[in-house]
Structures are given as structure tokens and as C-alpha cells.
Write a protein that holds these residues in place. Sequence first.
Motif, PDB file in Angstrom:
ATOM      1  N   ALA A  31      -2.449   2.573  -4.789  1.00 11.44           N
ATOM      2  CA  ALA A  31      -1.791   1.613  -4.104  1.00 11.44           C
ATOM      3  C   ALA A  31      -2.435   0.969  -2.936  1.00 11.44           C
ATOM      4  CB  ALA A  31      -0.416   2.061  -3.484  1.00 11.44           C
ATOM      5  N   GLY A  32      -2.647  -0.278  -3.220  1.00  6.94           N
ATOM      6  CA  GLY A  32      -3.572  -1.136  -2.268  1.00  6.94           C
ATOM      7  C   GLY A  32      -4.893  -1.054  -2.656  1.00  6.94           C
ATOM      8  N   GLY A  33      -5.310  -0.697  -3.736  1.00 10.58           N
ATOM      9  CA  GLY A  33      -6.612  -0.413  -4.477  1.00 10.58           C
ATOM     10  C   GLY A  33      -6.947  -1.548  -5.522  1.00 10.58           C
ATOM     11  N   ALA A  34      -8.047  -1.370  -6.032  1.00  8.65           N
ATOM     12  CA  ALA A  34      -8.358  -2.247  -7.261  1.00  8.65           C
ATOM     13  C   ALA A  34      -9.705  -1.403  -8.135  1.00  8.65           C
ATOM     14  CB  ALA A  34      -8.731  -3.345  -6.972  1.00  8.65           C
ATOM     15  N   ILE A  35      -9.951  -1.762  -9.150  1.00  7.90           N
ATOM     16  CA  ILE A  35     -11.138  -1.527  -9.796  1.00  7.90           C
ATOM     17  C   ILE A  35     -11.641  -2.530 -10.880  1.00  7.90           C
ATOM     18  CG2 ILE A  35     -10.556   0.952  -9.965  1.00  7.90           C
ATOM     19  CD1 ILE A  35     -10.316  -0.673 -13.274  1.00  7.90           C
ATOM     20  N   MET A  36     -12.891  -2.462 -11.131  1.00  5.40           N
ATOM     21  CA  MET A  36     -13.720  -3.422 -12.257  1.00  5.40           C
ATOM     22  C   MET A  36     -13.590  -2.436 -13.394  1.00  5.40           C
ATOM     23  SD  MET A  36     -15.893  -6.202 -10.495  1.00  5.40           S
ATOM     24  CE  MET A  36     -17.346  -5.179 -10.489  1.00  5.40           C
ATOM     25  N   ALA A  37     -13.420  -2.669 -14.673  1.00 11.35           N
ATOM     26  CA  ALA A  37     -13.810  -1.977 -15.806  1.00 11.35           C
ATOM     27  C   ALA A  37     -14.595  -2.745 -16.631  1.00 11.35           C
ATOM     28  CB  ALA A  37     -12.343  -1.340 -16.351  1.00 11.35           C
ATOM     29  N   GLU A  38     -15.425  -2.435 -17.125  1.00  4.50           N
ATOM     30  CA  GLU A  38     -16.221  -3.217 -18.191  1.00  4.50           C
ATOM     31  C   GLU A  38     -16.416  -2.547 -19.435  1.00  4.50           C
ATOM     32  OE1 GLU A  38     -19.185  -5.312 -14.899  1.00  4.50           O
ATOM     33  OE2 GLU A  38     -20.049  -3.747 -16.084  1.00  4.50           O
ATOM     34  N   PHE A  39     -16.309  -3.188 -20.522  1.00  2.71           N
ATOM     35  CA  PHE A  39     -16.458  -2.360 -22.033  1.00  2.71           C
ATOM     36  C   PHE A  39     -16.808  -3.548 -22.992  1.00  2.71           C
ATOM     37  CE2 PHE A  39     -11.995  -3.661 -23.267  1.00  2.71           C
ATOM     38  CZ  PHE A  39     -11.427  -3.940 -22.019  1.00  2.71           C
ATOM     39  N   HIS A  40     -17.091  -3.069 -24.144  1.00  3.60           N
ATOM     40  CA  HIS A  40     -17.525  -3.829 -25.032  1.00  3.60           C
ATOM     41  C   HIS A  40     -16.757  -3.529 -26.517  1.00  3.60           C
ATOM     42  CE1 HIS A  40     -19.840  -0.310 -26.144  1.00  3.60           C
ATOM     43  NE2 HIS A  40     -19.700  -0.572 -27.362  1.00  3.60           N
ATOM     44  N   LEU A  41     -16.436  -4.463 -27.326  1.00  4.72           N
ATOM     45  CA  LEU A  41     -15.436  -4.266 -28.465  1.00  4.72           C
ATOM     46  C   LEU A  41     -16.026  -4.125 -29.742  1.00  4.72           C
ATOM     47  CD1 LEU A  41     -13.151  -6.911 -26.966  1.00  4.72           C
ATOM     48  CD2 LEU A  41     -12.439  -4.385 -26.862  1.00  4.72           C
ATOM     49  N   GLY A  59       1.319  -1.749  -5.920  1.00  7.45           N
ATOM     50  CA  GLY A  59       2.171  -0.760  -5.166  1.00  7.45           C
ATOM     51  C   GLY A  59       3.679  -1.272  -5.394  1.00  7.45           C
ATOM     52  N   PRO A  60       4.448  -1.186  -4.056  1.00  2.00           N
ATOM     53  CA  PRO A  60       4.168  -0.596  -2.868  1.00  2.00           C
ATOM     54  C   PRO A  60       4.053   0.944  -2.836  1.00  2.00           C
ATOM     55  CG  PRO A  60       6.473  -1.309  -3.160  1.00  2.00           C
ATOM     56  CD  PRO A  60       5.740  -1.745  -4.234  1.00  2.00           C
ATOM     57  N   ASN A  61       4.458   1.672  -4.050  1.00  2.00           N
ATOM     58  CA  ASN A  61       4.427   3.178  -3.729  1.00  2.00           C
ATOM     59  C   ASN A  61       3.590   3.904  -4.881  1.00  2.00           C
ATOM     60  OD1 ASN A  61       6.649   3.531  -1.619  1.00  2.00           O
ATOM     61  ND2 ASN A  61       8.105   2.965  -3.296  1.00  2.00           N
ATOM     62  N   LEU A  62       3.489   3.491  -6.006  1.00  2.00           N
ATOM     63  CA  LEU A  62       3.030   4.210  -7.122  1.00  2.00           C
ATOM     64  C   LEU A  62       1.390   4.097  -7.376  1.00  2.00           C
ATOM     65  CD1 LEU A  62       5.245   3.983 -10.126  1.00  2.00           C
ATOM     66  CD2 LEU A  62       5.426   5.496  -8.118  1.00  2.00           C
ATOM     67  N   VAL A  77       7.471  -4.509   5.305  1.00  2.00           N
ATOM     68  CA  VAL A  77       6.348  -4.736   4.575  1.00  2.00           C
ATOM     69  C   VAL A  77       6.497  -4.070   3.236  1.00  2.00           C
ATOM     70  CG1 VAL A  77       3.725  -4.047   4.303  1.00  2.00           C
ATOM     71  CG2 VAL A  77       4.676  -4.426   6.562  1.00  2.00           C
ATOM     72  N   GLY A  78       7.306  -3.033   3.150  1.00  2.00           N
ATOM     73  CA  GLY A  78       7.495  -2.436   1.675  1.00  2.00           C
ATOM     74  C   GLY A  78       8.384  -3.504   1.132  1.00  2.00           C
ATOM     75  N   MET A  79       9.135  -4.114   1.400  1.00  3.29           N
ATOM     76  CA  MET A  79      10.224  -4.979   0.776  1.00  3.29           C
ATOM     77  C   MET A  79       9.328  -6.424   0.274  1.00  3.29           C
ATOM     78  SD  MET A  79      13.640  -6.670   1.955  1.00  3.29           S
ATOM     79  CE  MET A  79      14.499  -7.911   0.961  1.00  3.29           C
ATOM     80  N   HIS A  80       8.379  -6.754   1.490  1.00  2.00           N
ATOM     81  CA  HIS A  80       7.564  -7.959   0.905  1.00  2.00           C
ATOM     82  C   HIS A  80       6.591  -7.589  -0.320  1.00  2.00           C
ATOM     83  CE1 HIS A  80       8.432 -10.887   4.346  1.00  2.00           C
ATOM     84  NE2 HIS A  80       9.117  -9.714   4.494  1.00  2.00           N
ATOM     85  N   GLU A 135      11.179   6.005  -3.785  1.00  2.00           N
ATOM     86  CA  GLU A 135      10.004   5.975  -4.725  1.00  2.00           C
ATOM     87  C   GLU A 135      10.450   5.953  -6.195  1.00  2.00           C
ATOM     88  OE1 GLU A 135       6.444   7.580  -3.659  1.00  2.00           O
ATOM     89  OE2 GLU A 135       6.550   7.094  -1.361  1.00  2.00           O
ATOM     90  N   ARG A 136      11.821   5.649  -6.363  1.00  2.00           N
ATOM     91  CA  ARG A 136      12.399   5.576  -7.894  1.00  2.00           C
ATOM     92  C   ARG A 136      12.316   4.275  -8.583  1.00  2.00           C
ATOM     93  NH1 ARG A 136      17.561   6.678  -8.458  1.00  2.00           N
ATOM     94  NH2 ARG A 136      17.954   6.626  -6.150  1.00  2.00           N
ATOM     95  N   PRO A 137      11.288   3.767  -8.961  1.00  2.00           N
ATOM     96  CA  PRO A 137      11.281   2.375  -9.495  1.00  2.00           C
ATOM     97  C   PRO A 137      11.974   2.259 -10.832  1.00  2.00           C
ATOM     98  CG  PRO A 137       9.045   3.424  -9.785  1.00  2.00           C
ATOM     99  CD  PRO A 137       9.700   4.330  -9.077  1.00  2.00           C
ATOM    100  N   THR A 138      12.581   0.867 -11.044  1.00  2.00           N
ATOM    101  CA  THR A 138      13.358   0.738 -12.012  1.00  2.00           C
ATOM    102  C   THR A 138      12.405   0.052 -13.066  1.00  2.00           C
ATOM    103  OG1 THR A 138      14.787  -0.223 -10.523  1.00  2.00           O
ATOM    104  CG2 THR A 138      15.528  -0.233 -12.709  1.00  2.00           C
ATOM    105  N   TYR A 139      11.410  -0.583 -12.611  1.00  2.00           N
ATOM    106  CA  TYR A 139      10.181  -1.141 -13.356  1.00  2.00           C
ATOM    107  C   TYR A 139       8.842  -0.931 -12.829  1.00  2.00           C
ATOM    108  CZ  TYR A 139      13.904  -4.373 -15.569  1.00  2.00           C
ATOM    109  OH  TYR A 139      14.932  -4.931 -16.056  1.00  2.00           O
ATOM    110  N   VAL A 140       7.987  -0.738 -13.741  1.00  2.66           N
ATOM    111  CA  VAL A 140       6.599  -0.570 -13.278  1.00  2.66           C
ATOM    112  C   VAL A 140       5.716  -1.655 -14.160  1.00  2.66           C
ATOM    113  CG1 VAL A 140       4.427   0.905 -13.073  1.00  2.66           C
ATOM    114  CG2 VAL A 140       6.921   1.835 -12.718  1.00  2.66           C
ATOM    115  N   LEU A 141       5.281  -2.660 -13.636  1.00  5.30           N
ATOM    116  CA  LEU A 141       4.838  -3.808 -14.586  1.00  5.30           C
ATOM    117  C   LEU A 141       3.397  -4.178 -14.485  1.00  5.30           C
ATOM    118  CD1 LEU A 141       7.956  -5.754 -14.157  1.00  5.30           C
ATOM    119  CD2 LEU A 141       7.500  -4.595 -16.017  1.00  5.30           C
ATOM    120  N   PHE A 142       2.637  -4.696 -15.342  1.00  6.63           N
ATOM    121  CA  PHE A 142       1.507  -5.398 -15.154  1.00  6.63           C
ATOM    122  C   PHE A 142       2.213  -6.982 -15.170  1.00  6.63           C
ATOM    123  CE2 PHE A 142      -0.329  -2.199 -17.924  1.00  6.63           C
ATOM    124  CZ  PHE A 142      -0.637  -1.204 -16.855  1.00  6.63           C
TER     125      PHE A 142
END
Length: 505
Positions: A305-315, A269-272, A177-180, A233-240
Amino acid sequence: MELRSVLFMAGCALALAACSGKPADSSVKTAAAPAPASTAALHGDFGPPQGEPIHAVLGIPPNVPPPLNRNYPAKVIVDLEVIEKDMPISEGVTYTYWTFGGTVPGSFIRVRQGDTVEFHLKNAPDSKMPHNIDLHGVTGPGGGAASSFTAPGHESQFTFKALNAGVFVYHCATAPVGMHIANGMYGLILVEPPEGLPKVDHEYYVMQGDFYTTGKYREKGHQPFDMDKAIDERPTYVLFNGHEGSITGDHALTAKVGETVRLFVGNGGPNLVSSFHVIGEIFDKVYYEGGKHAQENVQTTLIPAGGAIMAEFHLDVPGSYVLVDHSILRAFNKGAMGILKVDGPENKAIYSGKEVDSVYLGDRAEPNLKAVAVAADAHASGKLSKEDQIAAGKQLFTGTCSVCHQDNGQGLPGVFPPLAKSDYLAKQNREHLIGIPLHGLTGKINVNGKDYDSVMPPMMQLTDDEVANILTYVLNSWDNPGGQVSKEEVAKVRAQPAAAPTAEH
Ligand SMILES: [Cu+2]
């Protein structure tokens, strides 16, 4: 039994009332208070699907499908195909991703609470692996995983009722699972509450993930997955959104002053765990953990990891707002950076300062790092020219060396020596010159008649070809003597202990 059916009836009434055409509020800040919690609102079984089945519109990141504006439960058909493919993870670096729909994160799915979702999961014929899907928005063992195991070239189907409103992660749950997941197999499904979400001007889809490659961060060429690093748990990249630069420069998210934005941010995730933050913004509301309640006036929000949020803001103020994981080395040294570019008139009463520069954006201050990728390709095909290296080096110099030596190589008098027309630089032997970025430089030196006795930190995070390109750029700029430094030379110097500088006077 009786109590259940009473509650169920109440739920229908509540749902209908909620959908009786009350227009959605256009302002995030003054959004109507949520309907009082009841068992019915939490468990949204609003009866059998009505009307014709609907084919779900899927969102390709960073885009979100449009609001549903529907006031009845429907049968919604979701078609998603798993595709395994090579894509760039950074400039000049490729990686074999496993994807839901061809992108990382996978396609964004949007349904309404109470909908009956008929899920079709295809696995492309040229896939090498079997895959499945576990949707956190599903009530039922495995979240769909067991029913959706799909061999290459096959399709599976299962149906669920979206009982709970919220924004949920989905991911592959096939062993290992971690690899997928590490290969990019995650995405978001939004289950809208019956009344929909308050209207905003922009909705965007961003998902963080950690990646593990055998090579160093930005080591060029094709990089295989490294299971040992993943387990440690030593990632080379952490990306959006799966690759560096997916939402910076030419691909930045956009909005205008006076507008409202809703970010759906997940963490595959899978880790961070992510400490999600937007530099220069305060979230008016964060629906933490993707659930029903909102916290107000938030600076940084945790996304498991395995979670989500909704953030709202105005500019209020124009400029570049930098999305980061505030575990900050991940942003500046592993890629976890995105940009929301806001256009519009200045508002000096709110902010009098200047736009963020290369200090925050690093080499991402460039609209893109294409020259870096071009140089990597040219090197791979044995055709690397000095011009390719200079162009790549110029982009990499920004935000790496320019922080101290300045974009024009002039340095800062008495603090950082100039690289422009530097007599010190001109008289160094190759090993020592190459050693400066690799090992740093300390002690007394004289540059163009001025003494410096300071410390330049080692830049050991740079890869061999980055050092080669930067030095080639420096040697060929600002009346310096010219020349070319190769990646192989840098590798040799890196392996040696620091060389002594050429004799000083
Ligand atoms: Cu998979």
C-alpha cells in the motif's frame, strides 16, 4: 563542500553523456544495462531548469502520457484539480469518490529526473472537504502535504525538484487520511531517468485500491463509505482503477502478438498489500517497489500500500490475460480483475490450449454487464420488468451457475443436473426454489428421470436482486415454466431457515 561539488560536476557529465542522443532500445529483453550507479545518478540535481516552462501532459487511466524525450532539466507546471463526484463502483452501484482530476486513480504525471516541478492543486468549488497532496516522489517533509492544503474553491502552489528517478504514489493526506485514500485519492507520478525508459509498444496505468461500503459486494443503489469496515480492514471491493469493469470487456487493455507492454501498477490501499499477477504471462522484468533495479522472470509481485512497480513483458500468444490480485478471493469475489486482450496469430508451438473461458473470467466474460445496471435502475424507479430481469439474470448466470449447469442449462450428464426443462425445478414451491442458490442443495434428487446425489454449494455471496434476476432468467429459459422472482421475496427467504424440498419420488 569540495567533495560535494566534485560529485555534482561528475553528475552533470554523466547526465549529458546519457542524453547525447543514443537511441532508446526498442526491445525490452535486450535493453542496455543501466548506467553504473553513482551519487549523481541517484540524486538528480542537474542544475537550474532550462528553456521555457512546460505544461505537463497528464494521463487519464489506463493511459500514460507519452515519453518525454527531453535531454535537459526543465520547469514543469502541473495543474491538478480535486473533484468530488458520484460514479458507478459496480453495475447499478454508485459511490461518492474524491478524485485527483476526476478519475480513480488520479491523473498520471510524468516528469524527468532533475526537473523543477511547479505544482498547482485546485479544489473544485463544489467540494465539501479540504484536500492536499503528498507525492512520494518529493524530497521534503510531508511530500508537499503541508504546502498544498486547499479549501473548496481554492488553489495552492508549491515547487519541488524531482531528485530521484522511479515510479511513485501520490495521495491525499488530509485527516481522516484513511477516508480520503479509501475514497480514491491516489495516483502515480513517474520520474523518468535522464536517458528515458526503453521503448515499448504499449504503456498502461493500473492502480489497485480497497473500498468499504455499508452494503454487500454489488448491493445495488448508492453505497456510503463504511469507516468501521475500513478500520477493520474488511473491504467490500478490491478494484483496479476504481470501479468494477474499468479494464475488462469493452474497456480491456489491448496489444498484439509480438509487441511489448509496460505496466505501471500502483497500490493506493488504504489497507491491503497486492499480490499482483497476470494469469498466463511471466513478467520479463519487474522494477520492484518502483525503484531502479529489476528482477527478471517474475510470476507474482508484491505491491505494498502506497507503493508501485513497473512490469515489462512481451506477448507470444493471443488471447485474454487476466490481471488479478492473487489473494484470489479479491479477484473473484471483490472485483480485483482486469483483462489484457491480445490479438494476433496462434502459436501452437508455445501454447496449444484454448482461450480462457468463464471459469477465469466469471461474469466478466461478458463484454459488459449493462443489463445488470439497467435492471438496477429500473428497480430503483419502480419500473422493473420481467424482461429487464431476464436480461440481467442471463449475464449473471454466466460464470456463476454456468460453471456447473453450463451456458445452455444442459448440465453435465451424471454430475450436474440440467436446469433446461427440469421437472424437478418445475414442481418446487417458491421458497425452496429460491432457497437453492441461497442455501445450496444436497442429497438425492431426481431430475428428468435421472438420479443425482451430489452437493451444490450455497451462493451466499449473491445479493438478493442477483438471485431474483438469475432465477427469473432460469424460469423463462429452455422451456421452463416461466414466472418472476422479486428481490423482496429473496430477502424473505434469506431471513428464514432452509425450507424443506417438495416431496420426492
Ligand atoms: Cu482529500
